[in-house]
Scaffold this active site. Structure first.
Site, PDB file in Angstrom:
ATOM      1  N   SER A 188       0.797  -1.229   0.000  1.00 49.45           N
ATOM      2  CA  SER A 188       0.000   0.000   0.000  1.00 49.45           C
ATOM      3  C   SER A 188       0.827   1.276   0.000  1.00 49.45           C
ATOM      4  CB  SER A 188      -0.992  -0.004   1.162  1.00 49.45           C
ATOM      5  OG  SER A 188      -0.375  -0.411   2.359  1.00 49.45           O
ATOM      6  N   HIS A 216      -5.311  -3.024  -3.171  1.00 52.21           N
ATOM      7  CA  HIS A 216      -4.794  -2.087  -4.181  1.00 52.21           C
ATOM      8  C   HIS A 216      -4.554  -2.749  -5.530  1.00 52.21           C
ATOM      9  CE1 HIS A 216      -4.193   0.993  -1.118  1.00 52.21           C
ATOM     10  NE2 HIS A 216      -3.729   0.037  -0.343  1.00 52.21           N
ATOM     11  N   LYS A 247     -11.749   0.909  -2.215  1.00 53.57           N
ATOM     12  CA  LYS A 247     -10.704   1.614  -2.964  1.00 53.57           C
ATOM     13  C   LYS A 247     -11.123   1.796  -4.423  1.00 53.57           C
ATOM     14  CE  LYS A 247      -7.671   1.107   0.743  1.00 53.57           C
ATOM     15  NZ  LYS A 247      -6.902   0.241   1.607  1.00 53.57           N
TER      16      LYS A 247
HETATM   17  C1  LIG Z   1      -6.999  -0.086   2.982  1.00 52.94           C
HETATM   18  C2  LIG Z   1      -6.474  -1.440   3.182  1.00 52.94           C
HETATM   19  C3  LIG Z   1      -7.163  -2.358   3.978  1.00 52.94           C
HETATM   20  C4  LIG Z   1      -8.381  -1.987   4.753  1.00 52.94           C
HETATM   21  O1  LIG Z   1      -9.494  -1.857   3.931  1.00 52.94           O
HETATM   22  P1  LIG Z   1     -10.693  -0.903   4.385  1.00 52.94           P
HETATM   23  O2  LIG Z   1     -11.817  -1.346   3.558  1.00 52.94           O
HETATM   24  O3  LIG Z   1     -10.242   0.493   4.112  1.00 52.94           O
HETATM   25  O4  LIG Z   1     -10.909  -1.133   5.844  1.00 52.94           O
HETATM   26  C5  LIG Z   1      -6.663  -3.642   4.056  1.00 52.94           C
HETATM   27  N1  LIG Z   1      -5.537  -3.997   3.413  1.00 52.94           N
HETATM   28  C6  LIG Z   1      -4.836  -3.123   2.662  1.00 52.94           C
HETATM   29  C7  LIG Z   1      -3.599  -3.586   1.963  1.00 52.94           C
HETATM   30  C8  LIG Z   1      -5.270  -1.816   2.539  1.00 52.94           C
HETATM   31  O5  LIG Z   1      -4.574  -0.946   1.823  1.00 52.94           O
END
Ligand SMILES: *Cc1c(COP(=O)(O)O)cnc(C)c1O
Length: 395
Positions: A188, A216, A247
């Protein structure tokens, strides 16, 4: 003791954070999440969002979600296993399973809830083993902290180190228990991609389950944006395919795709799934429509990937070497205070881009984390690349 004295430790910690340029503040936006946003009355070019496919305020998503609010109301009124499952929840789960080529899927309230719940459910015992990449997301780390299992952290994306740690761990001579390898698909902060073939080879050799977090990668990599398995042309190979709707899909909620047995097990065992009120039906509608748009039309991931190539070329030409195969382009700065100054100069130039500091990245290794959208234009990205180079030179 007077009333203030019992809070002294907290005041001291806040002062420490501020002195070290690590104190965070909010930037409330006054517009929807698009490639341009309004902040404090000014329009800014947004290069910091995880909404890579610009779905949050997509007109089709809005129309479908608004109609869902009218039909289904707002709150869901219960947890998934009591009264909080509507037809929209199960339709979204079916659509996710289809999209990822799996028998079944289960939706959680967030990606964080998925990781922090799924890992302890899968590896609960003191005789279980978890092997986790050192740069995995905080929610995976919390999942590991929530179990009695032995957790072993391997060097970032280093499959030789992973194999060596499995061999040295005693896993291969265990008398009971089982093992899991867990990794982000796209990391991330650095935006690099897991060595999936290497990870699968290690898992197969030693007999471990594999779990990959597609937060991602979904909507971003693979020709049609289907994620990590499409990227490596290894369909159906990961045991536990986790991801989030928050995302590229611009909605909310986490998910796991896998076998029917896996999903049945998680519905019965995962505390973060069982003991929490489910997401609103309209949130499911937003995810469903975004997924439908992505499935029907892979041009958004294609545009996003072209934007990344263009932006990296422009940055490099401006004297800021940059490389990425995903929507996340890390620009190394180093010093925390300098990273904040660069980000501030860019705000003045009309560009919103986040400075990422400890504890999200290591101390003294602050970065600017540029995140692109499919809807950015080449002109906007060329402008941003020039301004970033100028800001780094000035800060
Ligand atoms: C953002 C993220 C999460 C968490 O997801 P949310 O839906 O925002 O709680 C989990 N793993 C990774 C790699 C992330 O970037």
């Amino acid at each position: 003791m007077n009333a203030a004295a019992k809070w002294q430790w907290l005041e001291e910690e806040l002062s420490r954070l501020k002195a070290n340029n690590l104190f965070r503040t909010l930037r409330p936006l006054s517009s929807p999440q698009r490639s341009h946003v309004i902040w404090q009355g000014r329009e800014l070019l947004l290069l910091a969002s995880n909404a890579y496919l610009d779905m949050c305020a997509d007109p089709e998503v809005i129309a479908y979600t608004a109609q869902a609010v009218q039909k289904w109301g707002c709150g869901s009124g219960g947890s998934r296993l009591t009264t909080g499952t509507t037809e929209l929840h199960t339709r979204l789960e079916e659509a996710l399973a289809d999209f990822k080529g799996r028998e079944a899927a289960i939706v959680f309230n967030s990606g964080f809830a998925a990781n922090s719940g799924v890992i302890p459910a899968l590896c609960p015992g003191a005789d279980d083993w978890i092997f986790s990449d050192e740069l995995n997301h905080a929610s995976i780390i919390d999942g590991c902290r929530g179990t009695k299992a032995r957790c072993i952290v391997y060097r970032h994306n280093d499959m030789a180190d992973l194999s060596q740690k499995i061999l040295a761990s005693g896993f291969c001579t265990r008398v009971s228990g089982h093992g899991l390898i867990v990794s982000d698909a796209v990391f991330s902060m650095d935006g690099d991609i897991v060595d999936l073939p290497g990870m699968l080879a290690a898992a197969e050799r030693f007999g471990l389950l594999t779990m990959v977090d597609e937060a991602h990668s979904t909507g971003v990599i693979g020709a049609a944006g289907r994620g990590i398995e499409e990227h490596f042309a290894l369909p159906g190979r990961v045991d536990i395919l986790m991801g989030t709707l928050s995302k590229s899909l611009g909605a909310e909620g986490g998910y796991v795709c896998g076998s029917q047995a896996l999903v049945d097990y998680l519905r019965n065992k995962c505390r973060s799934y069982i003991f929490s009120t489910s997401l609103a039906p309209a949130t499911m509608a937003a995810g469903l429509k975004a997924l439908e748009i992505l499935t029907a039309d892979p041009s958004r991931p294609a545009r996003l990937q072209a934007n990344v190539r263009h932006f990296c070329r422009e940055l490099t030409a401006a004297g800021v070497p940059a490389r990425s195969a995903t929507a996340i382009i890390p620009i190394p700065i180093g010093d925390e205070a300098k990273a904040v100054r660069v980000s501030q100069l860019l705000l003045e130039a009309g560009i919103f881009i986040s400075a990422i500091r400890y504890p999200t990245v290591k101390r003294g290794q602050a970065i600017l984390r540029a995140a692109l959208m499919s809807s950015h234009t080449e002109t906007e990205l060329s402008f941003a690349a020039r301004e970033i180079a100028k800001a780094i030179a000035r800060a």
